[in-house]
Design an enzyme around this catalytic site. Structure first.
Site, PDB file in Angstrom:
ATOM      1  N   ALA A 280      50.826  -5.227 -14.959  1.00  0.00           N
ATOM      2  CA  ALA A 280      50.560  -4.113 -15.858  1.00  0.00           C
ATOM      3  C   ALA A 280      50.866  -2.772 -15.202  1.00  0.00           C
ATOM      4  O   ALA A 280      51.313  -1.841 -15.862  1.00  0.00           O
ATOM      5  CB  ALA A 280      49.106  -4.157 -16.310  1.00  0.00           C
ATOM      6  N   GLU A 284      57.882  -1.637 -15.017  1.00  0.00           N
ATOM      7  CA  GLU A 284      59.195  -2.299 -15.020  1.00  0.00           C
ATOM      8  C   GLU A 284      60.073  -1.773 -16.161  1.00  0.00           C
ATOM      9  O   GLU A 284      61.283  -1.925 -16.144  1.00  0.00           O
ATOM     10  CB  GLU A 284      59.042  -3.831 -15.078  1.00  0.00           C
ATOM     11  CG  GLU A 284      58.635  -4.421 -16.400  1.00  0.00           C
ATOM     12  CD  GLU A 284      57.171  -4.123 -16.765  1.00  0.00           C
ATOM     13  OE1 GLU A 284      56.836  -4.287 -17.914  1.00  0.00           O
ATOM     14  OE2 GLU A 284      56.373  -3.715 -15.876  1.00  0.00           O
ATOM     15  N   ASP A 326      89.374  25.688 -22.373  1.00  0.00           N
ATOM     16  CA  ASP A 326      90.664  26.138 -22.886  1.00  0.00           C
ATOM     17  C   ASP A 326      90.417  27.178 -23.959  1.00  0.00           C
ATOM     18  O   ASP A 326      89.363  27.186 -24.581  1.00  0.00           O
ATOM     19  CB  ASP A 326      91.389  24.966 -23.562  1.00  0.00           C
ATOM     20  CG  ASP A 326      92.021  24.036 -22.565  1.00  0.00           C
ATOM     21  OD1 ASP A 326      92.256  24.481 -21.436  1.00  0.00           O
ATOM     22  OD2 ASP A 326      92.274  22.879 -22.927  1.00  0.00           O
ATOM     23  N   ASN A 705      49.342  -3.068 -21.484  1.00  0.00           N
ATOM     24  CA  ASN A 705      50.709  -2.914 -21.009  1.00  0.00           C
ATOM     25  C   ASN A 705      51.701  -3.108 -22.155  1.00  0.00           C
ATOM     26  O   ASN A 705      52.646  -2.343 -22.338  1.00  0.00           O
ATOM     27  CB  ASN A 705      50.953  -3.950 -19.907  1.00  0.00           C
ATOM     28  CG  ASN A 705      52.264  -3.748 -19.208  1.00  0.00           C
ATOM     29  OD1 ASN A 705      52.633  -2.615 -18.929  1.00  0.00           O
ATOM     30  ND2 ASN A 705      52.976  -4.817 -18.946  1.00  0.00           N
ATOM     31  N   ASP A 709      53.738   0.298 -23.036  1.00  0.00           N
ATOM     32  CA  ASP A 709      55.026   0.383 -22.345  1.00  0.00           C
ATOM     33  C   ASP A 709      56.220   0.371 -23.288  1.00  0.00           C
ATOM     34  O   ASP A 709      57.317   0.717 -22.899  1.00  0.00           O
ATOM     35  CB  ASP A 709      55.183  -0.799 -21.370  1.00  0.00           C
ATOM     36  CG  ASP A 709      54.714  -0.417 -19.986  1.00  0.00           C
ATOM     37  OD1 ASP A 709      53.978   0.582 -19.897  1.00  0.00           O
ATOM     38  OD2 ASP A 709      55.068  -1.103 -19.012  1.00  0.00           O
TER      39      ASP A 709
END
Ligand code: ATP
Length: 868
Positions: A280, A284, A326, A705, A709
């Site tokens: 948790a 990752e 340009d 988690n 996440d």
């Protein structure tokens, strides 16, 4: 069939069963079935199931699954199953994220794939080059990629760089005669072109003989490794950071495991808890969130005409501090109209021309012959400079196609931006005339006579001075001036570069290319965002200066410099002067690379625009090479990190603003993830060190988690644009994303949430029921982490940002809250997730405490964060 070079073009037409009008649509379809698409086969992409399995590759996840299985066998079947389910849902989410990111990378690739011009059913059309088919008549011009093998039908000074096939970096001059030899090496098959090469000069037509894997390059690269998108610098630094963080988290997890076992807890339980804690707490998702946010951004940018070819470009866009642009077409409209004509000592307005005057008519006729543009009804095809001349012809009732048929072109030396000239050889009543047009300063040096109504005279110094004065006068008005000259050439001779001298000057034609309406505003925004705009142009210094002043690029203390001056100073001197120069005029593409390097050596992140084949090295050297989508060559587009679909300078500014937003959003998303994880870790550490019972079950940590996440982290990453972002200075690339103040904020916010969680836990413990305490800690941590999403939207308070402007976050938080409420109230779920049944007061406490970090942090922002 590799002996096409031996055959005459007529034989090949017959062999391939094509007429000179090109293929018909029915034939294209038929051939498609036979030959397929013009593609080199790439490595097969992974299927979704493999991607799903890969989500379990992480060592910690494997350990967790083993631990859960063991505990399942030891009797805790329910919790093992829940862990398995949560991990699986997590893997599904990971798979969806991966596939989404992959898809947007693919569509990005499609957006930037090259086109080819072919003749089909007698009409010149542009098609994606993967639709080229054997038998197509393909047009090639300077800057085009050759995307199939073919036999050359016609060439006008066609030169091709075949280094990808032969390793030879010099261009090959092409011919259209057959070669009557056996076993001729590829490099010597001069009447053929090959896929993978590009045109460096001239133009030609080609009959496509082989496509896809049948081409010479297809045979070499029998399996093209699909170019994997490299990790961006941000992803790399996050990966590095993630690794270090993982070690710290693993140490903490091990410590907690040891403490629990020492205090007599069950070994398997303690182990599973420690592993869940690590799973948790280790963020990752960081790298994949970066990919997703970046690819979302590229889709949004594509809608705004900025096509990003490489993900890392989005990131670098945010730190650009210099844009070298340009002039023609990017800052100006590239819609030229002739304003003035100078001929026979007279300056005339284009609407007051005398159609009867012979010399004027001759000048206009020449401007149509030494010209490749055509206008068919409303369609204008070709270089805007030349289109302006075609339109001038209308005033004289001269039609470009009719005069070009009458005075046939029998030779040419194409325009190139280094030489700034173009010449054609035309047959005019049994005589051959060479007509040259180009930059006044260049052409004047190559003329020795002048045509007047009274006849041809020697070009005196006075004549020269008069012409130069007129040129200066036109240029001051911001006009682009072209000079015209001619000479008679002996019958049977072709023309080459060396013939561009000893010419007879005939006149000047000056045209206006007004600045784009949005340019001045975009330049203003650019300057206020701390970015320095620089104009680089092949045009005359005075013309360039006039336009640069109009749009605000040339400011009082800055100056203009010419290409020849650049040739005369060293790189060291250029570096010293570079900050003073805002306009570079009469430059060649080779100068661009020196300008980019000089700015880079001063520590800047430089964007450089370009369109020609010779611009490719400068586009590659720049931190962000920007190619023109409309006027750009395929080679320039390939070398660039970004392509402007509308060629517009203001699109670059929009892209930068997107780049800056994206970086902020990613940073906020990281902060959200890390501060939440810190809160969980601190709470567990606190309880363990004080020898209190564990405040969470393993499944609680995994559930939180799962909720935080994914959706909320992404929602924060796609926070809408904040206009204030362009009031800041460019980000310094050297400052790491995780600097001290950022880390401190993460720790403080994490601590705040942890204090709330532990308060709820203690209140729960005071009821005497450990399960109630655990449930309260779990619910508080989960809810306050979800609500913390609102804190992570930006530096300012949600009131300043706009409470409802990020709908995704509201949705993500709502979904999280709904799932949490289900787990807390639905009986079967309650036992699966190891939560107690709470009473109304306990729920009120959870809600009250969970809102505290949100309220406190928002109050702080309202009181202490300055409004931008
Ligand atoms: P940029 O796009 O870099 O702002 P540019 O388009 O003006 O500059 P070039 O196209 O390289 O730059 O043109 C340079 C000069 O060459 C022009 O100023 C003009 O004098 C001359 N020129 C441009 N187009 C043609 C043409 N088709 N034939 C002959 N001369 C040309």
């Amino acid at each position: 069939m590799s002996e096409f070079y031996k055959k005459s073009s007529q034989e090949i037409f017959k062999m391939l069963n094509v007429t000179e009008k090109g293929l018909r649509s029915s034939e294209v379809e038929e051939r498609r079935r036979e030959f397929g698409f013009n593609e080199l086969s790439e490595e097969k992409r992974k299927n979704t199931f493999i991607i799903f399995l890969e989500q379990f590759k992480d060592l910690l996840i494997i350990i967790l699954l083993i631990a859960a299985t063991i505990s399942g066998f030891l009797g805790e079947l329910e919790s093992a199953i829940v862990i398995l389910v949560v991990v699986t849902i997590n893997a599904i989410l990971g798979t969806v994220q991966h596939v989404k990111a992959e898809q947007s990378l693919q569509s990005l690739k499609k957006l930037s794939s090259p086109n080819a011009k072919v003749l089909r059913e007698g009409k010149k059309v542009e098609i994606p080059s993967n639709e080229l088919i054997v038998g197509d008549i393909l047009y090639l011009e300077t800057g085009d990629y050759v995307s199939a093998d073919g036999r050359i039908l016609d060439t006008f000074s066609l030169q091709v760089n075949e280094s990808s096939l032969t390793g030879e970096s010099d261009s090959v001059v092409k011919i259209n005669d057959s070669i009557d030899k056996d076993n001729v090496a590829i490099g010597d098959r001069k009447n053929m072109v090959f896929s993978g090469s590009f045109v460096t000069y001239g133009r030609g037509t080609v009959l496509v003989t082989d496509i896809g894997m049948k081409t010479e390059i297809g045979k070499i690269a029998s399996l093209l490794k699909s170019a994997k998108e490299k990790k961006t610098p941000l992803q790399e630094s996050l990966d590095n950071f993630g690794k270090k963080l993982s070690v710290i988290i693993l140490i903490i997890a091990a410590l907690i495991f040891a403490l629990n076992v020492f205090r007599g807890s069950d070994i398997v339980d303690s182990f599973m808890f420690a592993v869940s804690l690590a799973v948790a707490a280790i963020p990752e998702a960081l790298s994949s969130i970066v990919t997703i946010v970046l690819s979302f951004a590229t889709q949004k940018m594509a809608k705004e005409n900025a096509i990003v070819r490489k993900l890392h470009a989005v990131e670098s866009l945010g730190s650009i501090s210099v844009i070298c642009s340009d002039k023609t077409g990017t800052l100006t409209q590239n819609k030229m109209t002739v304003q003035k004509v100078f001929v026979d000592d007279k300056v005339l307005d284009s609407d007051k021309l005398d159609k009867e005057l012979e010399l004027q008519k001759r000048l206009v006729l020449m401007s149509l012959l030494c010209n490749d543009a055509v206008t068919i009804e409303r369609d204008e095809i070709g270089d805007p400079t030349e289109i302006a001349l075609v339109n001038l012809g209308d005033i004289y009732d001269l039609d470009e196609l009719i005069v070009r048929e009458k005075y046939k072109r029998i030779g040419e030396v194409p325009f190139d931006s280094n030489r700034k000239l173009m010449s054609t050889l035309n047959k005019v009543e049994n005589k051959n005339y060479m007509i040259t047009k180009g930059a006044v300063d260049v052409l004047l040096n190559r003329t020795s006579k002048i045509a007047k109504s009274t006849g041809v005279e020697e070009l005196s110094n006075q004549h020269k001075q008069d012409i130069e004065n007129i040129n200066r006068d036109f240029s001051k008005q911001g006009l682009r001036v072209l000079a015209f000259a001619y000479k008679e050439v002996a019958e049977g001779e072709n023309i080459t570069l060396e013939d561009e001298q000893d010419l007879i000057f005939i006149g000047l034609i000056a045209m206006m290319d007004p600045p784009r309406e949005e340019s001045a505003e975009a330049v203003k925004n650019c300057i206020s965002a701390g970015i320095r705009p620089i104009m680089i142009t092949g045009d005359h210094k005075i013309t360039a200066t006039a336009i640069a002043k109009k749009i605000g690029i040339l400011q009082d203390e800055s100056m203009a410099m010419e290409g020849f001056e650049l040739d005369n100073i060293s790189d060291e001197d250029l570096k010293k002067r570079v900050e003073k120069v805002s306009v570079y005029a009469r430059v060649s593409p080779e100068h661009k690379i020196r300008i980019v390097k000089a700015w880079q050596e001063k520590g800047n992140i430089v964007a450089m625009t370009g369109d020609g084949v010779n611009d490719a090295p400068a586009l590659k050297q720049a931190d962000i090479g920007v190619a023109m989508g409309i006027t750009g060559t395929e080679v320039a587009k390939d070398a660039a990190a970004m392509v402007l679909a509308d060629d517009n300078f203001s699109t670059i500014i929009k892209a930068i603003s997107n780049g800056r937003s994206v970086y902020h959003n990613i940073k906020n998303s990281i902060k959200f993830l890390l501060s939440g994880n810190t809160a969980g870790l601190l709470a567990v550490l606190y309880a363990s060190l004080l020898a209190l019972p564990l405040p969470f079950a393993s499944v609680h940590l995994l559930f939180i988690n799962l909720l935080t996440d994914s959706l909320p982290a992404i929602a924060i990453g796609v926070e809408p644009h904040n206009e204030n972002i362009m009031k800041d200075k460019p980000r310094n690339v050297k400052t790491p994303i995780l600097n001290k103040s950022f880390t401190l904020e993460i720790l403080i916010e994490g601590l705040l949430i942890a204090i709330g969680t532990m308060t709820a836990y203690h209140i729960g413990l005071s009821s005497g029921d450990e399960l109630v305490a655990r449930t309260m800690a779990f619910a508080t941590l989960c809810l306050s982490r979800l609500l913390h999403g609102f804190n992570s939207r930006g530096k300012e308070s949600v009131f300043a940002i706009g409470i409802f402007t990020n709908k995704y976050l509201w949705l993500a938080v709502f979904i999280g809250w709904a799932l949490l409420s289900m787990v807390l109230t639905i009986k079967p779920l309650m036992s699966l997730f190891e939560v107690a049944s709470l009473n109304g007061i306990q729920f009120s406490i959870i809600y009250g405490i969970s809102f505290m970090p949100l309220i406190l942090i928002q109050l702080y922002k309202i009181l202490f964060v300055k409004k931008n």
